[in-house]
Design an enzyme around this catalytic site. Structure first.
Site, PDB file in Angstrom:
ATOM      1  N   CYS A  59       0.822  -1.228   0.000  1.00  0.00           N
ATOM      2  CA  CYS A  59       0.000   0.000   0.000  1.00  0.00           C
ATOM      3  C   CYS A  59       0.847   1.264   0.000  1.00  0.00           C
ATOM      4  CB  CYS A  59      -0.938   0.002   1.195  1.00  0.00           C
ATOM      5  SG  CYS A  59      -2.003  -1.436   1.201  1.00  0.00           S
ATOM      6  N   HIS A  61      -3.632   7.092   0.759  1.00  0.00           N
ATOM      7  CA  HIS A  61      -3.851   5.757   0.195  1.00  0.00           C
ATOM      8  C   HIS A  61      -5.288   5.367   0.538  1.00  0.00           C
ATOM      9  CE1 HIS A  61      -3.978   1.551  -0.422  1.00  0.00           C
ATOM     10  NE2 HIS A  61      -3.931   1.249   0.861  1.00  0.00           N
ATOM     11  N   ASN A  93      -9.803  -0.706  -2.695  1.00  0.00           N
ATOM     12  CA  ASN A  93      -8.389  -0.497  -2.366  1.00  0.00           C
ATOM     13  C   ASN A  93      -7.543  -1.081  -3.497  1.00  0.00           C
ATOM     14  OD1 ASN A  93      -5.783  -0.669  -1.372  1.00  0.00           O
ATOM     15  ND2 ASN A  93      -6.383  -1.406   0.654  1.00  0.00           N
TER      16      ASN A  93
HETATM   17  O1  UT7 Z   1      -4.495  -1.060   2.539  1.00  0.00           O
HETATM   18  C1  UT7 Z   1      -3.679  -1.656   3.518  1.00  0.00           C
HETATM   19  C2  UT7 Z   1      -4.119  -1.323   4.846  1.00  0.00           C
HETATM   20  N1  UT7 Z   1      -5.400  -1.896   5.132  1.00  0.00           N
HETATM   21  C3  UT7 Z   1      -6.174  -1.307   6.008  1.00  0.00           C
HETATM   22  O2  UT7 Z   1      -5.843  -0.268   6.502  1.00  0.00           O
HETATM   23  C4  UT7 Z   1      -7.454  -2.001   6.406  1.00  0.00           C
HETATM   24  C5  UT7 Z   1      -7.693  -1.802   7.868  1.00  0.00           C
HETATM   25  N2  UT7 Z   1      -8.838  -2.523   8.411  1.00  0.00           N
HETATM   26  C6  UT7 Z   1     -10.113  -2.284   8.035  1.00  0.00           C
HETATM   27  O3  UT7 Z   1     -10.359  -1.477   7.154  1.00  0.00           O
HETATM   28  C7  UT7 Z   1     -11.223  -2.988   8.784  1.00  0.00           C
HETATM   29  O4  UT7 Z   1     -10.675  -3.663   9.885  1.00  0.00           O
HETATM   30  C8  UT7 Z   1     -12.037  -3.967   7.925  1.00  0.00           C
HETATM   31  C9  UT7 Z   1     -12.913  -3.206   6.948  1.00  0.00           C
HETATM   32  C10 UT7 Z   1     -11.120  -4.896   7.163  1.00  0.00           C
HETATM   33  C11 UT7 Z   1     -12.962  -4.827   8.804  1.00  0.00           C
HETATM   34  O5  UT7 Z   1     -13.808  -3.985   9.562  1.00  0.00           O
HETATM   35  P1  UT7 Z   1     -14.004  -4.255  11.121  1.00  0.00           P
HETATM   36  O6  UT7 Z   1     -14.971  -3.274  11.586  1.00  0.00           O
HETATM   37  O7  UT7 Z   1     -12.630  -4.249  11.754  1.00  0.00           O
HETATM   38  O8  UT7 Z   1     -14.675  -5.677  11.128  1.00  0.00           O
HETATM   39  P2  UT7 Z   1     -14.138  -7.057  11.777  1.00  0.00           P
HETATM   40  O9  UT7 Z   1     -13.038  -7.610  10.966  1.00  0.00           O
HETATM   41  O10 UT7 Z   1     -13.912  -6.824  13.233  1.00  0.00           O
HETATM   42  O11 UT7 Z   1     -15.408  -7.967  11.597  1.00  0.00           O
HETATM   43  C12 UT7 Z   1     -16.643  -7.692  12.261  1.00  0.00           C
HETATM   44  C13 UT7 Z   1     -17.647  -8.753  11.895  1.00  0.00           C
HETATM   45  C14 UT7 Z   1     -17.133 -10.166  12.089  1.00  0.00           C
HETATM   46  O12 UT7 Z   1     -18.217 -10.952  12.536  1.00  0.00           O
HETATM   47  P3  UT7 Z   1     -18.361 -11.351  14.092  1.00  0.00           P
HETATM   48  O13 UT7 Z   1     -17.091 -12.072  14.424  1.00  0.00           O
HETATM   49  O14 UT7 Z   1     -18.476 -10.024  14.815  1.00  0.00           O
HETATM   50  O15 UT7 Z   1     -19.573 -12.174  14.119  1.00  0.00           O
HETATM   51  C15 UT7 Z   1     -16.744 -10.602  10.707  1.00  0.00           C
HETATM   52  O16 UT7 Z   1     -16.826 -12.009  10.528  1.00  0.00           O
HETATM   53  O17 UT7 Z   1     -17.986  -8.647  10.514  1.00  0.00           O
HETATM   54  C16 UT7 Z   1     -17.806  -9.927   9.870  1.00  0.00           C
HETATM   55  N3  UT7 Z   1     -17.359  -9.681   8.492  1.00  0.00           N
HETATM   56  C17 UT7 Z   1     -18.219  -9.510   7.471  1.00  0.00           C
HETATM   57  N4  UT7 Z   1     -19.554  -9.488   7.405  1.00  0.00           N
HETATM   58  C18 UT7 Z   1     -20.109  -9.253   6.195  1.00  0.00           C
HETATM   59  C19 UT7 Z   1     -16.084  -9.582   8.018  1.00  0.00           C
HETATM   60  N5  UT7 Z   1     -16.118  -9.336   6.712  1.00  0.00           N
HETATM   61  C20 UT7 Z   1     -17.404  -9.273   6.346  1.00  0.00           C
HETATM   62  C21 UT7 Z   1     -18.051  -9.036   5.114  1.00  0.00           C
HETATM   63  N6  UT7 Z   1     -19.403  -9.034   5.090  1.00  0.00           N
HETATM   64  N7  UT7 Z   1     -17.374  -8.790   3.968  1.00  0.00           N
END
Ligand code: UT7
Length: 334
Positions: free
Chosen positions: A115, A261, A291
């Protein structure tokens, strides 16, 4: 000592739009979750049968950038190509562009900083120009993510985020020290490498070992600890901006346009609120493209410029954070 400035910009994305609803037919996800957590509405994915690859898209963006710079391919002295998704394990994509654009036998290097790839690539090109070694350098960021994503529910935490595309610029020598790339700052923290990683195939785990696990070893898919990465991203983005501005005795009030980014709209909004930037002082297009990693900043910069949002003398800050961890900034007087 010379300075370097951007003299031409271009980007290319495949026509094929993949909406959040399209993804919900492939995996257990939905439009609301993706928009609420990331801001992404759609992304471009190279369709099956397309001629596009990372190098091909990079070459398409490069042709536009060279034409807009008023130069020809024969005026380019060097190629810097940033990608994490090259066409080949080796050679790199930069040499493919040298061939695709039928350029003289100039040097070409690939930058593998994910990134932060475009900021690292721009900084590398800037050094070659500032030392007087080269006059015009083609800097490219391009990614073909969609072929390497786990498009099942298992991979939904990562696969909904990424899009395909490429951007390019021509960086040219100038004697005007008040214009162009004023500074770049680069950082890494390798102890967090496993927080966002594709760990195989690698020199320690080659295809036979992977195949022997009969599908159990999925380390060829990207793995991300999203929450951990998010927490580090908001801190490092803020530091990168401040480091760049202070090195030039500037403050946030001097900033005309911040181009982060495009990792997550929530990250960009956090930074916007922290520094009290108006909507005109930050550019986001993650809603349309997702992204695109090494391509994201240069696609956003090109689009902002095409829309007339970047004017002569504007102060622009580019900042990136991602896998490595790596992060950095570039401060530009347009
Ligand atoms: O470019 C390089 C750098 N990258 C970044 O900076 C990305 C940084 N991270 C993020 O942007 C976020 O952490 C994400 C968008 C990737 C994820 O968001 P989050 O709010 O941190 O969600 P999470 O991973 O904590 O997941 C929350 C819930 C989980 O379910 P439970 O365990 O709470 O039941 C996941 O299984 O959302 C679920 N989940 C989804 N649900 C529907 C994860 N992905 C999805 C999805 N659709 N695509």
């Amino acid at each position: 000592m010379y300075n370097s400035k951007i003299t031409g910009l271009g980007f290319y994305v495949p026509d094929n739009v993949v909406t959040n609803d399209d993804l919900s037919k492939m995996m257990d996800t939905n439009n609301e979750w993706i928009i609420e957590r990331t801001g992404i509405e759609e992304r471009r994915w190279i369709p099956e049968g397309s001629e596009d690859t990372t190098a091909v898209m990079g070459a398409k963006a490069a042709r536009i950038a060279i034409e807009r710079s008023g130069l020809t391919k024969d005026d380019i002295d060097f190629i810097v190509f940033a990608t994490l998704s090259p066409d080949y394990y080796f050679p790199g994509s930069g040499v493919q562009v040298q061939d695709m654009l039928d350029m003289p036998t100039i040097g070409a290097i690939d930058i593998r900083n994910q990134c932060s790839g475009f900021v690292y690539a721009l900084s590398t090109a800037d050094q070659f120009i500032k030392t007087g070694m080269y006059k015009n350098i083609l800097v490219i960021g391009s990614e073909f993510h969609s072929s390497g994503l786990d498009k099942t529910t298992r991979g939904r935490g990562v696969s909904v985020l990424f899009g395909d595309g490429a951007g390019a610029c021509v960086l040219s020598q100038t004697e005007d020290k008040s214009k162009g790339i004023l500074s770049t700052h680069l950082h890494s923290e390798g102890k967090y490498a496993d927080k966002l990683i594709v760990s195989s195939p690698s020199s320690t785990k080659w295809f036979p070992e992977l195949v022997a696990t009969e599908g159990k070893d999925l380390s060829y898919y990207p793995h991300m600890d999203g929450t951990f990465v998010f927490k580090h991203a908001i801190v490092r983005f803020s530091q990168a901006i401040m480091e760049g501005l202070s090195a030039n005795n500037l403050t946030v009030d001097d900033l005309d346009m911040f181009i982060p980014h495009q990792a997550n709209l929530r990250i960009s909004q956090f930074v916007q609120h922290k520094f009290k930037l108006s909507d005109d002082q930050i550019y986001s297009n993650i809603m349309k493209y997702g992204n695109t990693t090494a391509a994201s900043i240069i696609i956003a910069l090109t689009e902002a410029w095409e829309k007339g949002k970047i004017k002569d003398d504007d102060l622009i800050v580019l900042a990136a954070f991602g896998s490595g961890f790596t992060w950095g900034s570039a401060v530009i007087r347009w």
